[in-house]
Scaffold this active site. Sequence first.
Site, short mmCIF file in Angstrom:
data_model
loop_
_atom_site.label_atom_id
_atom_site.label_comp_id
_atom_site.label_asym_id
_atom_site.label_seq_id
_atom_site.Cartn_x
_atom_site.Cartn_y
_atom_site.Cartn_z
N CYS A 135 -14.24 -67.95 -37.21
CA CYS A 135 -14.92 -69.23 -37.46
C CYS A 135 -14.40 -69.88 -38.74
O CYS A 135 -14.78 -69.47 -39.85
CB CYS A 135 -16.43 -69.01 -37.54
SG CYS A 135 -17.33 -70.51 -37.92
N CYS A 138 -17.03 -71.56 -40.94
CA CYS A 138 -17.83 -70.62 -41.73
C CYS A 138 -17.03 -70.07 -42.92
O CYS A 138 -17.56 -69.93 -44.01
CB CYS A 138 -18.27 -69.42 -40.88
SG CYS A 138 -18.77 -69.82 -39.22
N ASP A 139 -15.77 -69.73 -42.69
CA ASP A 139 -15.05 -68.92 -43.68
C ASP A 139 -13.84 -69.60 -44.32
O ASP A 139 -13.23 -69.04 -45.23
CB ASP A 139 -14.59 -67.61 -43.02
CG ASP A 139 -15.79 -66.78 -42.53
OD1 ASP A 139 -16.83 -66.81 -43.21
OD2 ASP A 139 -15.69 -66.14 -41.48
#
Length: 310
Positions: A135, A138-139
């Site tokens: 993701c 997200c990261d």
Amino acid sequence: MENISDVIIIGSGPAGYTAAIYATRGDLQTVVLAGQTPGGQLMTTTDVENFPGFPEGILGPELMEKFKQQAERFGAAVKYESVQNIEIGAEKIFKVKTESGIYETRSVIVATGASAKWLGLESETRLRGKGVSACATCDGFFFKGKKVAVVGGGDSAMEEANYLTKFAEQVYILARGEQNKLRASKIMQQRALSNPKIKFFYNTEVKEILGDDKVSGVKIVDKKTNDISDLKVDGVFVAIGHNPNTTFLKGIVDMDEKGYIKIYDGSRTSQSGIFVGGDVADYHYRQAITAAGMGCRAAMDAINYLDQKS
Ligand code: NDP
């Protein structure tokens, strides 16, 4: 009728627990069938920095524990069981079968999510959360000024790669398909091709992700020449698709060709009394916050459905 609950929520990620919070606060007798690996995809994430309300960030598993506590505070019964199938009985009572028995309920909220597909390498499992992710939203932030690889040749890989160029100084797309034959749509490929920070490797498979405690590179093979080489990167984003967790619902609700549940109005499915929230019906946004919002809608729709029935 005492054993018949008002709603059974299947799944215990952000969508499932948010649905449980709203359902219990709406006075529904609520059972959450959390599955064998409760908490959903955030359980395999480390820092979550984009969930509103946590300005310092929060660990994925800790966030999910808070979701669960909040649902239980209002009376949701959380059971660690997986659903095998659903049958529809007389007077539209749903019979939800798990490995340990049958639960009866007047309505169902499906929030079983989707599972990211992984390459299946030992090194990938070992380094997940240590530079290996599925993701970028997200990261990606953790890779400011670094080099990263995105594995895949579909629209997700193109989108993830473009997004990562906001942070990374260099993004490699490792696609096993041939040039001009990738699965990604032309427009998405063109966008990636014209981004100066992105470099494509075609006919390329990842043999191994390198690194002891964190990612230091990838071992790749050129399928045309069989040449093996190491590429130095700090992060690897696997973007080879997701599988919605819907096999137990075949024949009960309408799905698209990939198995994502079709939504008709709000959170309603093709089967009245069955509602849906989260990634199981959404391959596009796939965020904890959007899943939570969908879970809220599903609970509100279930409350409304039961009000109209009684
Ligand atoms: P897709 O199934 O479309 O593509 C998966 C990609 O991963 C393919 O290139 C495939 O290669 C590759 N792949 C699969 N398994 C492996 C493996 N084991 N090793 C290496 N590569 C592998 O999935 P996406 O997630 O990209 O897209 C899913 C859906 O979501 C699509 O309909 C897409 O259009 C949509 N989407 C739309 C977006 C948008 O419009 N903005 C953004 C993201 C997704 P191969 O082709 O060789 O099999």
